[in-house]
Write an enzyme that holds these catalytic residues in place. Sequence first.
Site, mmCIF file in Angstrom:
data_model
loop_
_atom_site.group_PDB
_atom_site.id
_atom_site.type_symbol
_atom_site.label_atom_id
_atom_site.label_comp_id
_atom_site.label_asym_id
_atom_site.label_seq_id
_atom_site.Cartn_x
_atom_site.Cartn_y
_atom_site.Cartn_z
ATOM 1 N N LYS A 11 0.857 -1.203 0.000
ATOM 2 C CA LYS A 11 0.000 0.000 0.000
ATOM 3 C C LYS A 11 0.886 1.243 0.000
ATOM 4 O O LYS A 11 2.057 1.188 0.397
ATOM 5 C CB LYS A 11 -0.933 0.034 1.219
ATOM 6 N N ASP A 139 -1.841 -1.793 10.522
ATOM 7 C CA ASP A 139 -2.126 -1.767 9.081
ATOM 8 C C ASP A 139 -2.808 -3.057 8.598
ATOM 9 O O ASP A 139 -3.226 -3.145 7.441
ATOM 10 C CB ASP A 139 -0.822 -1.606 8.272
HETATM 11 P P1 ATP Z 1 4.675 -0.620 7.671
HETATM 12 O O1 ATP Z 1 4.399 0.250 6.472
HETATM 13 O O2 ATP Z 1 3.493 -1.461 8.107
HETATM 14 O O3 ATP Z 1 5.363 0.079 8.784
HETATM 15 P P2 ATP Z 1 7.094 -1.548 6.537
HETATM 16 O O4 ATP Z 1 6.966 -1.710 5.049
HETATM 17 O O5 ATP Z 1 7.727 -0.272 7.006
HETATM 18 O O6 ATP Z 1 5.675 -1.720 7.153
HETATM 19 P P3 ATP Z 1 7.765 -4.271 6.882
HETATM 20 O O7 ATP Z 1 8.386 -4.629 5.587
HETATM 21 O O8 ATP Z 1 6.383 -4.707 7.112
HETATM 22 O O9 ATP Z 1 7.901 -2.709 7.141
HETATM 23 O O10 ATP Z 1 8.707 -4.885 7.989
HETATM 24 C C1 ATP Z 1 9.196 -4.241 9.111
HETATM 25 C C2 ATP Z 1 9.884 -5.288 10.000
HETATM 26 O O11 ATP Z 1 8.932 -6.281 10.351
HETATM 27 C C3 ATP Z 1 11.019 -6.020 9.296
HETATM 28 O O12 ATP Z 1 12.231 -5.461 9.659
HETATM 29 C C4 ATP Z 1 10.897 -7.454 9.770
HETATM 30 O O13 ATP Z 1 11.865 -7.774 10.739
HETATM 31 C C5 ATP Z 1 9.528 -7.581 10.421
HETATM 32 N N1 ATP Z 1 8.639 -8.516 9.721
HETATM 33 C C6 ATP Z 1 7.757 -9.320 10.316
HETATM 34 N N2 ATP Z 1 7.089 -10.065 9.449
HETATM 35 C C7 ATP Z 1 7.513 -9.721 8.221
HETATM 36 C C8 ATP Z 1 7.184 -10.158 6.908
HETATM 37 N N3 ATP Z 1 6.277 -11.104 6.678
HETATM 38 N N4 ATP Z 1 7.812 -9.561 5.885
HETATM 39 C C9 ATP Z 1 8.731 -8.605 6.117
HETATM 40 N N5 ATP Z 1 9.095 -8.176 7.338
HETATM 41 C C10 ATP Z 1 8.493 -8.721 8.393
#
Ligand code: ATP
Length: 293
Positions: A11, A139
């Site tokens: 998203k 989220d």
């Molecule tokens: P958001 O926008 O919800 O903050 P994000 O894109 O910033 O998400 P994610 O890629 O969801 O961040 O991941 C953040 C942290 O969550 C990663 O550093 C990882 O250690 C942990 N994590 C837990 N589950 C997952 C997953 N299925 N895929 C990726 N990271 C994950």
Amino acid sequence: MNEITIDAYAKVNLSLDVLGKLSNGYHEVRMVMQQLKLCDKVTVRKTGRGRREIFITTNVDGVPLDYRNLAHRAAQLMLGLDEILDGVEIHIEKNIPMEAGLAGGSADCAATLVAMNALFDMGLSTKALCKLGARLGSDVPFCILGGTAVAEGTGTSLTPVKGLDPDKYHVVLCKPPEGISTGAVYGKYSERMAEMVAKPHPDIISLVGGMSAGLPIKDLKKNMINVLQYITAEERPQVREIIYTMEGAGADAAMMTGSGPTVFGIFEDKEKAEFAYRCLAETYEETYLTSFR
Ligand code: ATP
């Protein structure tokens, strides 16, 4: 059915405002989120061994494979809920960059909840799944509901709205090499709340009204503001550089998503989008050309 594969969509935040801090320590937000076609693919398979084991595999390094993975937590929650005597193997084909503000982990979590519900015939409604999802991440309910929505409260109170036309716009995503922790960004925003309140904030009601009327981006742009960009752009100077590059290439709008540091550009003109993609891909490995859902 022994196995199911669900697309877990990324998203972007077309706008993100922080309204204050709640007594429970969470931030009160108001934001507009829209899904992209860029997605992970989550396959959940029953092990059939009669034990509640959860195994995770993936195609990239750096994804936690244990309880720290949100897909693991989702599976554990669902297995416990119906006292299911079975385990699952979850394969996550990761295409969404991590620590990027694209909700990759939340999307995998949502896909796992949906997959478990179908695989074990649990019969939970979307509303019930969203309620469970809210326990795992703010989220997650949006990732279950999908499409475009205004998210309020801690981000889990959702109102579906009309999104930007997927057939009209092209989206370029570009992530600076070093990710950023969502918690750290909100923490810094809180510390500097007085200063942040004085900066420009979006009028999200107007934005949503304009989107539902199908106004062009040039009329929506003034309310496409992500207040977390004030913090992340100081920590990751590439955020501003990428925005300038996208604007220079002819983006109708370019801004950061979530807590960043990924920047997305919206282009009506396909050739301009492809040009921006090529320019940025020379410097930034994690550059993508996609579109809205
Ligand atoms: P958001 O926008 O919800 O903050 P994000 O894109 O910033 O998400 P994610 O890629 O969801 O961040 O991941 C953040 C942290 O969550 C990663 O550093 C990882 O250690 C942990 N994590 C837990 N589950 C997952 C997953 N299925 N895929 C990726 N990271 C994950």
